[in-house]
Design an enzyme around this catalytic site. Structure first.
Site, PDB file in Angstrom:
ATOM      1  N   HIS A  82       0.838  -1.201   0.000  1.00  0.00           N
ATOM      2  CA  HIS A  82       0.000   0.000   0.000  1.00  0.00           C
ATOM      3  C   HIS A  82       0.869   1.245   0.000  1.00  0.00           C
ATOM      4  O   HIS A  82       2.089   1.157   0.128  1.00  0.00           O
ATOM      5  CB  HIS A  82      -1.019  -0.018   1.144  1.00  0.00           C
ATOM      6  CG  HIS A  82      -0.450   0.095   2.529  1.00  0.00           C
ATOM      7  ND1 HIS A  82       0.349  -0.869   3.102  1.00  0.00           N
ATOM      8  CD2 HIS A  82      -0.578   1.067   3.479  1.00  0.00           C
ATOM      9  CE1 HIS A  82       0.682  -0.502   4.324  1.00  0.00           C
ATOM     10  NE2 HIS A  82       0.139   0.670   4.574  1.00  0.00           N
ATOM     11  N   HIS A  96       1.356   3.965   1.934  1.00  0.00           N
ATOM     12  CA  HIS A  96       1.896   4.733   3.065  1.00  0.00           C
ATOM     13  C   HIS A  96       3.427   4.839   3.006  1.00  0.00           C
ATOM     14  O   HIS A  96       4.115   3.905   2.601  1.00  0.00           O
ATOM     15  CB  HIS A  96       1.465   4.097   4.396  1.00  0.00           C
ATOM     16  CG  HIS A  96       0.032   4.401   4.741  1.00  0.00           C
ATOM     17  ND1 HIS A  96      -0.725   3.590   5.551  1.00  0.00           N
ATOM     18  CD2 HIS A  96      -0.775   5.426   4.376  1.00  0.00           C
ATOM     19  CE1 HIS A  96      -1.945   4.115   5.677  1.00  0.00           C
ATOM     20  NE2 HIS A  96      -1.992   5.225   4.969  1.00  0.00           N
ATOM     21  N   ASP A 139       5.726   4.650   5.174  1.00  0.00           N
ATOM     22  CA  ASP A 139       6.557   3.666   5.867  1.00  0.00           C
ATOM     23  C   ASP A 139       6.535   2.305   5.155  1.00  0.00           C
ATOM     24  O   ASP A 139       6.983   1.296   5.697  1.00  0.00           O
ATOM     25  CB  ASP A 139       6.146   3.527   7.343  1.00  0.00           C
ATOM     26  CG  ASP A 139       4.737   3.014   7.540  1.00  0.00           C
ATOM     27  OD1 ASP A 139       3.834   3.445   6.801  1.00  0.00           O
ATOM     28  OD2 ASP A 139       4.528   2.165   8.431  1.00  0.00           O
ATOM     29  N   HIS A 140       6.019   2.297   3.921  1.00  0.00           N
ATOM     30  CA  HIS A 140       6.034   1.091   3.081  1.00  0.00           C
ATOM     31  C   HIS A 140       6.616   1.362   1.701  1.00  0.00           C
ATOM     32  O   HIS A 140       6.992   0.433   0.991  1.00  0.00           O
ATOM     33  CB  HIS A 140       4.612   0.518   2.958  1.00  0.00           C
ATOM     34  CG  HIS A 140       4.043   0.139   4.286  1.00  0.00           C
ATOM     35  ND1 HIS A 140       3.910  -1.162   4.717  1.00  0.00           N
ATOM     36  CD2 HIS A 140       3.630   0.911   5.327  1.00  0.00           C
ATOM     37  CE1 HIS A 140       3.430  -1.173   5.951  1.00  0.00           C
ATOM     38  NE2 HIS A 140       3.256   0.076   6.347  1.00  0.00           N
ATOM     39  N   HIS A 161      -7.624  -0.548   5.443  1.00  0.00           N
ATOM     40  CA  HIS A 161      -6.563   0.325   5.990  1.00  0.00           C
ATOM     41  C   HIS A 161      -6.324   1.467   5.004  1.00  0.00           C
ATOM     42  O   HIS A 161      -6.261   2.635   5.392  1.00  0.00           O
ATOM     43  CB  HIS A 161      -5.304  -0.509   6.199  1.00  0.00           C
ATOM     44  CG  HIS A 161      -4.118   0.260   6.702  1.00  0.00           C
ATOM     45  ND1 HIS A 161      -4.074   0.834   7.949  1.00  0.00           N
ATOM     46  CD2 HIS A 161      -2.926   0.555   6.121  1.00  0.00           C
ATOM     47  CE1 HIS A 161      -2.901   1.448   8.102  1.00  0.00           C
ATOM     48  NE2 HIS A 161      -2.191   1.298   7.004  1.00  0.00           N
ATOM     49  N   ASP A 167      -0.248  -3.757   6.257  1.00  0.00           N
ATOM     50  CA  ASP A 167      -0.923  -3.280   7.471  1.00  0.00           C
ATOM     51  C   ASP A 167      -2.390  -3.719   7.511  1.00  0.00           C
ATOM     52  O   ASP A 167      -3.220  -3.031   8.114  1.00  0.00           O
ATOM     53  CB  ASP A 167      -0.865  -1.749   7.545  1.00  0.00           C
ATOM     54  CG  ASP A 167       0.533  -1.220   7.820  1.00  0.00           C
ATOM     55  OD1 ASP A 167       1.457  -2.021   8.051  1.00  0.00           O
ATOM     56  OD2 ASP A 167       0.693   0.024   7.803  1.00  0.00           O
ATOM     57  N   HIS A 187       4.612  -4.721  10.782  1.00  0.00           N
ATOM     58  CA  HIS A 187       4.965  -4.042  12.044  1.00  0.00           C
ATOM     59  C   HIS A 187       5.081  -5.039  13.196  1.00  0.00           C
ATOM     60  O   HIS A 187       4.353  -6.032  13.248  1.00  0.00           O
ATOM     61  CB  HIS A 187       3.907  -2.996  12.428  1.00  0.00           C
ATOM     62  CG  HIS A 187       3.884  -1.806  11.519  1.00  0.00           C
ATOM     63  ND1 HIS A 187       4.682  -0.705  11.697  1.00  0.00           N
ATOM     64  CD2 HIS A 187       3.140  -1.554  10.415  1.00  0.00           C
ATOM     65  CE1 HIS A 187       4.435   0.190  10.751  1.00  0.00           C
ATOM     66  NE2 HIS A 187       3.500  -0.308   9.945  1.00  0.00           N
TER      67      HIS A 187
HETATM   68 FE    FE Z   1       2.674   0.786   8.209  1.00  0.00          FE
HETATM   69 ZN    ZN Z   2      -0.038   1.672   6.520  1.00  0.00          ZN
END
Ligand code: FE
Ligand code: ZN
Length: 255
Positions: free
Chosen positions: A56, A58, A60-61, A114, A133, A171
């Protein structure tokens, strides 16, 4: 062929995965939040990165996408639904498609909730699910862009995979997820056993990810919204699973 999978802990609690298919020598990076630890680990292993797989959009990905692509010339694979938000995307994959990765392949599942474009990659030959996530160990992602109904139906699809499937989520949230889970499902023995197990692992500094899907079915309240014992514990016997899921998710958001 079975994937060789390496787990790279980065930032506070993110996991990036390096996956290598031995016959082709293809090496994928799943959800690169950052660049340097990925390139360092690949170099240490003598692996040349050929692909990035994004679940996805985001940061942090996908934060490492462009720089890793620039340095390695790799191909970026991500959700077609979210092509405008995946930096550098080359190959769009969609629900029900098969992504061929050298001598193995992944089934692609569209799992919105999400985010509205979230996907998961299931490498059946390797019993490996990369679910970003969406599903966490004893938890699930926050419902940011989709609806509770979508998230429940996404989790229901992942739940139906073989119980030996290893859940490579993005995570290390297991311990805090358990602290919450015991408040909604206090009499669940599998959850209590997991609590002890996870505590010991964290004391030893070990990852609690991946878990097996079968363990999640037993302990993860977000997969159990249609189970009588959880419904009873919440005083929601016979309720619509979406309502039960929503109740649990909202309690977690406020926890
Ligand atoms: Fe994340
Ligand atoms: Zn995420």
């Amino acid at each position: 062929m079975t994937l060789d999978i390496r787990q790279i802990p980065v930032l506070n609690d993110n996991y990036i995965y390096l996956i290598r298919e031995p016959e082709s020598g293809y090496v994928g990076v799943v959800d690169p939040a950052v660049v340097t630890p990925v390139l360092d680990e690949a170099e240490k292993l003598g692996w040349s990165i050929t692909h990035i797989l994004n679940t996805h959009h985001h940061g942090d990905h996908t934060g490492g996408n462009l720089e890793i692509k620039e340095k390695t010339g790799c191909t970026i694979v991500g959700p077609g639904h979210d092509r405008d938000r995946i930096p550098g995307i080359d190959v769009e994959v969609n629900d029900g498609e098969t992504f061929t990765f050298g001598a193995t392949k992944a089934s692609v599942f569209f799992v919105p909730g999400h985010t509205r474009g979230h996907i998961a990659f299931w490498f059946a030959d390797s019993d490996a699910l990369f679910c970003g996530d969406t599903l966490f160990s004893v938890g699930c992602g926050r419902v940011f862009e989709g609806t509770m109904e979508q998230m429940w139906s996404s989790l229901s699809r992942l739940r139906a995979l073989p119980s030996e499937t290893r859940v490579y989520c993005a995570h290390e949230y297991t311990q805090s997820n358990i602290q919450f889970a015991v408040t909604v499902d206090p009499n669940n023995l599998a959850l209590r056993t997991r609590e002890t197990d996870v505590k010991l692992k964290r004391e030893r500094g070990e990852p609690t990810v991946p878990s097996r899907l079968g363990e999640e079915l037993a302990a993860n309240p977000f997969l159990r919204a249609d189970q009588k014992d959880l419904q009873d514990a919440l005083g929601m016997a016979g309720a619509d699973p979406v309502a039960v899921f929503t109740e649990v998710r909202q309690r977690k958001d406020a926890f």
